[in-house]
Design a protein around this motif. Structure first.
Motif, mmCIF file in Angstrom:
data_model
loop_
_atom_site.group_PDB
_atom_site.id
_atom_site.type_symbol
_atom_site.label_atom_id
_atom_site.label_comp_id
_atom_site.label_asym_id
_atom_site.label_seq_id
_atom_site.Cartn_x
_atom_site.Cartn_y
_atom_site.Cartn_z
ATOM 1 N N LEU A 189 0.829 -1.206 0.000
ATOM 2 C CA LEU A 189 0.000 0.000 0.000
ATOM 3 C C LEU A 189 0.861 1.252 0.000
ATOM 4 O O LEU A 189 1.813 1.365 0.769
ATOM 5 N N GLU A 190 0.480 2.197 -0.875
ATOM 6 C CA GLU A 190 1.036 3.551 -0.832
ATOM 7 C C GLU A 190 -0.085 4.512 -0.485
ATOM 8 O O GLU A 190 -1.240 4.296 -0.850
ATOM 9 N N LYS A 191 0.282 5.587 0.201
ATOM 10 C CA LYS A 191 -0.702 6.622 0.528
ATOM 11 C C LYS A 191 -0.237 7.961 -0.029
ATOM 12 O O LYS A 191 0.961 8.246 -0.080
ATOM 13 N N TYR A 192 -1.228 8.751 -0.428
ATOM 14 C CA TYR A 192 -0.930 10.070 -0.992
ATOM 15 C C TYR A 192 -2.001 11.048 -0.529
ATOM 16 O O TYR A 192 -3.205 10.759 -0.645
ATOM 17 N N LEU A 193 -1.579 12.191 -0.009
ATOM 18 C CA LEU A 193 -2.518 13.187 0.505
ATOM 19 C C LEU A 193 -2.668 14.345 -0.481
ATOM 20 O O LEU A 193 -1.674 14.971 -0.866
ATOM 21 N N VAL A 194 -3.912 14.616 -0.883
ATOM 22 C CA VAL A 194 -4.219 15.787 -1.698
ATOM 23 C C VAL A 194 -4.620 16.903 -0.735
ATOM 24 O O VAL A 194 -5.648 16.819 -0.065
ATOM 25 N N LYS A 195 -3.809 17.915 -0.673
ATOM 26 C CA LYS A 195 -4.071 19.011 0.254
ATOM 27 C C LYS A 195 -5.113 19.978 -0.315
ATOM 28 O O LYS A 195 -5.273 20.092 -1.521
ATOM 29 N N ASP A 196 -5.820 20.629 0.594
ATOM 30 C CA ASP A 196 -6.798 21.665 0.242
ATOM 31 C C ASP A 196 -7.892 21.130 -0.680
ATOM 32 O O ASP A 196 -8.349 21.819 -1.581
#
Length: 330
Positions: free
Chosen positions: A297-304
């Motif tokens: 698993l990879e995680k990625y955060l989209v801000k705003d």
């Protein structure tokens, strides 16, 4: 439809499914984009364009109960077994052995189930906002009722009289005016826990039918994420179909929970979790602990970004999908 390929149809799992396809047909594995509620394949218009221009084959269906796809009458026709089998039949129709399934909102719940129920057809999974969780320890509707009360929208959706369906159906433009906006601010009450994949704060107003019934766009300071022309696509579609097909997905949550007893919830394919910083219903904290169920698993955060991530931050979401697809699958 603006920025969309031609509408096509497939006979799958006893229904006729409308879908859109773009990109080179020899690209493997293709990416199947699965929308949530209350949405359409049109929600992926930006990704369809960007991914296909990057040389990736992309397929986006209107799922069962939505848009150009059939809307069977029985509530049980919308359980997770039907929803996942629909996608297998779509692959069969197109002669595809395996695909990467990408899902947002309710589509996320469906795509995380694909490798559990149809492992031979899944190359990878991408969840957008929607986490993968283990089977809840009790009936999810009862958990939601206890945590949020009778007015929580998913609890209200269980109403056999379809009152919520009628509220939305008689106020289609109001519904999309109210829902399809950027959040006013970052939620200050993140989830303390995840209940059946719904991680909203108890302080969040989740009485969506009443919110829509009393909504007046003239007094809403939030920024719309749709142009008038884009909003009209949703309004026209749901004016024609109503909302019952999509809401029937929620009416199967207890059935899905019952029938998942004994199902192995480990996801054994490369997976990506894209989280939206300001999603008040499915906050990034809802994805805590997913690593225990998904070894790769990879995680990625989209801000705003609020809840409608692929439409609020289309360039960033598309770029991440392209980058991950190329790096993991060539």
């Amino acid at each position: 439809m603006m920025e969309m390929p031609p509408l096509q149809f497939a006979q799958t799992n006893g229904i006729r499914m409308g879908f859109y396809e773009a990109g080179p047909t020899n690209d493997k594995p293709p990416m199947v984009l699965c929308h949530g509620w209350p949405e359409l394949a049109f929600s992926w218009r930006h990704q369809i364009k960007a991914l296909s221009e990057a040389g990736i084959r992309v397929i986006a269906p209107d799922q069962r109960g939505y848009g150009a796809t059939d809307r069977p009458e029985p509530v049980e026709a919308y359980d997770i077994e039907h929803l996942t089998a629909d996608l297998v039949g779509l692959l069969d129709h197109l002669g595809i052995e395996k695909a990467i399934f990408v899902g947002h909102d309710w589509g996320g719940f469906v795509v995380w189930q694909m490798p559990l129920r149809h492992p031979g057809r899944v190359a990878g999974v991408v969840g957008i906002n929607t986490p993968h969780t283990n089977r809840a320890w009790a009936d999810p509707i009862e958990l939601l009722r206890k945590r949020f009360g009778e007015h929580m929208y998913i609890v209200q959706f269980q109403d056999p009289g379809h009152e919520p369906d009628k509220i939305f159906g008689s106020r289609v433009e109001q519904t999309f005016d109210a829902f399809m906006r950027k959040p006013a601010r970052r939620p200050d009450a993140p989830a303390e826990e995840v209940v059946a994949g719904v991680g909203a704060s108890p302080r969040l107003n989740l009485a969506f039918p009443q919110m829509i019934a009393n909504y007046d766009a003239r007094h809403d300071p939030r920024t719309p994420i749709l142009s008038p022309e884009e909003k009209q696509v949703f309004v026209d579609a749901f004016t024609r179909t109503g909302f019952t097909g999509g809401i029937n997905w929620y009416r199967n949550m207890s059935r899905n929970w019952q029938r998942a007893e004994g199902l192995d919830h480990i996801v054994r394919v490369p997976s990506l979790m894209i989280m939206a910083e300001n999603d008040a219903v499915l906050p990034p904290s809802a994805a805590d602990g997913m690593e225990k169920l998904i070894p790769d698993l990879e995680k990625y955060l989209v801000k705003d970004s609020g809840h409608w991530t692929q439409q609020e931050k289309p360039e960033e979401v598309s770029a991440k999908l392209i980058e991950w697809r190329r790096r993991r699958f060539g």
